[in-house]
Design a protein around this motif. Sequence first.
Motif, mmCIF file in Angstrom:
data_model
loop_
_atom_site.group_PDB
_atom_site.id
_atom_site.type_symbol
_atom_site.label_atom_id
_atom_site.label_comp_id
_atom_site.label_asym_id
_atom_site.label_seq_id
_atom_site.Cartn_x
_atom_site.Cartn_y
_atom_site.Cartn_z
ATOM 1 N N TRP A 252 0.880 -1.185 0.000
ATOM 2 C CA TRP A 252 0.000 0.000 0.000
ATOM 3 C C TRP A 252 0.911 1.227 0.000
ATOM 4 O O TRP A 252 1.865 1.299 0.769
ATOM 5 N N ILE B 77 -7.954 10.510 9.873
ATOM 6 C CA ILE B 77 -7.085 10.184 11.009
ATOM 7 C C ILE B 77 -6.832 11.475 11.780
ATOM 8 O O ILE B 77 -6.442 12.496 11.199
ATOM 9 N N GLU C 267 5.437 -0.555 8.464
ATOM 10 C CA GLU C 267 4.954 0.697 7.865
ATOM 11 C C GLU C 267 6.016 1.783 7.986
ATOM 12 O O GLU C 267 6.817 1.775 8.915
ATOM 13 N N ALA D 27 -8.882 2.145 2.282
ATOM 14 C CA ALA D 27 -8.259 2.555 3.546
ATOM 15 C C ALA D 27 -9.196 3.492 4.306
ATOM 16 O O ALA D 27 -10.167 4.013 3.736
ATOM 17 N N CYS D 28 -8.868 3.730 5.581
ATOM 18 C CA CYS D 28 -9.735 4.607 6.378
ATOM 19 C C CYS D 28 -9.646 6.046 5.867
ATOM 20 O O CYS D 28 -8.605 6.475 5.375
ATOM 21 N N ARG E 212 -2.975 10.379 16.263
ATOM 22 C CA ARG E 212 -3.522 9.015 16.235
ATOM 23 C C ARG E 212 -2.813 8.164 15.188
ATOM 24 O O ARG E 212 -2.494 8.659 14.102
ATOM 25 N N GLY E 213 -2.622 6.904 15.504
ATOM 26 C CA GLY E 213 -2.014 5.980 14.558
ATOM 27 C C GLY E 213 -0.600 6.395 14.182
ATOM 28 O O GLY E 213 -0.035 7.337 14.755
ATOM 29 N N VAL E 214 -0.048 5.702 13.231
ATOM 30 C CA VAL E 214 1.317 6.027 12.792
ATOM 31 C C VAL E 214 1.286 7.351 12.013
ATOM 32 O O VAL E 214 2.135 8.230 12.203
ATOM 33 N N CYS E 215 0.258 7.499 11.173
ATOM 34 C CA CYS E 215 0.179 8.707 10.338
ATOM 35 C C CYS E 215 -0.016 9.959 11.190
ATOM 36 O O CYS E 215 0.685 10.964 11.007
ATOM 37 N N TYR F 32 -2.097 10.905 2.856
ATOM 38 C CA TYR F 32 -3.173 11.529 3.629
ATOM 39 C C TYR F 32 -2.865 13.021 3.668
ATOM 40 O O TYR F 32 -1.703 13.423 3.858
ATOM 41 N N CYS G 188 -5.788 -0.561 8.670
ATOM 42 C CA CYS G 188 -6.695 -0.471 7.520
ATOM 43 C C CYS G 188 -6.794 -1.838 6.868
ATOM 44 O O CYS G 188 -7.836 -2.213 6.365
ATOM 45 N N ASP H 250 2.390 7.572 3.247
ATOM 46 C CA ASP H 250 2.289 6.367 4.066
ATOM 47 C C ASP H 250 2.540 5.146 3.179
ATOM 48 O O ASP H 250 1.922 5.015 2.121
ATOM 49 N N HIS I 96 -1.773 1.892 16.577
ATOM 50 C CA HIS I 96 -1.715 1.683 15.122
ATOM 51 C C HIS I 96 -3.134 1.468 14.577
ATOM 52 O O HIS I 96 -3.941 0.745 15.159
ATOM 53 N N ILE I 97 -3.425 2.112 13.450
ATOM 54 C CA ILE I 97 -4.744 1.975 12.825
ATOM 55 C C ILE I 97 -4.619 0.935 11.714
ATOM 56 O O ILE I 97 -3.886 1.152 10.740
ATOM 57 N N ASP J 65 2.885 0.862 3.385
ATOM 58 C CA ASP J 65 2.696 -0.327 4.212
ATOM 59 C C ASP J 65 3.272 -1.544 3.499
ATOM 60 O O ASP J 65 3.232 -1.620 2.270
#
Length: 163
Positions: free
Chosen positions: A53, A78, A116, A74-75, A82-85, A57, A109, A132, A106-107, A134
């Motif tokens: 991926w 964000i 990541e 993907a979500c 929050r999360g890595v991003c 974002y 998706c 981002d 970690h979120i 993955d």
Amino acid sequence: MEPSFIQSPTLGKAERYRAFLPQLAALLEGETDLIACLANTCAALREAFGFFWAGFYLVKNDELVLGPFQGSVACYRIKKGRGVCGTAWAERRTLVVPDVDQFPGHIACSSLSRSEIVVPMIVGNEVKGVLDIDSDCLNAFDETDREALEKIVTLLMQTLYQK
Ligand code: SME
């Protein structure tokens, strides 16, 4: 315009990135539309490196919102921190996560994502978004990826915002 980003499988990762950067610069030359440039950049990254991926974002109204990407759905949003991003955004630094299960918050998706890397897109004092990437393998990213992907993001930011 039909450049191929497919690279020789005999090349190592650093050599692939070295070959990729001027190809990407040529691809972006003369285009300043944000979505167009980000869309082709993640398509080129996926073609050259086969990432599971790869996408962007973008910061909108104090949230990250899903931008152009290559890979499975993907979500959408964000929050900062929050999360890595969201953490890479808040801390304004690249995060390399060798095992996403070990990253608090970690979120996921995709449940197939194992490691990541997230690079913030910084112009002046402003974070415009994040790149981002993955992998479905553990430990896929290292200093070589960090250095090269930061150069790629710098090239993108110069193309989009400093000309
Ligand atoms: N894993 C990310 C969310 C985005 S997806 O990986 C595409 C995170 O924790 O921020």
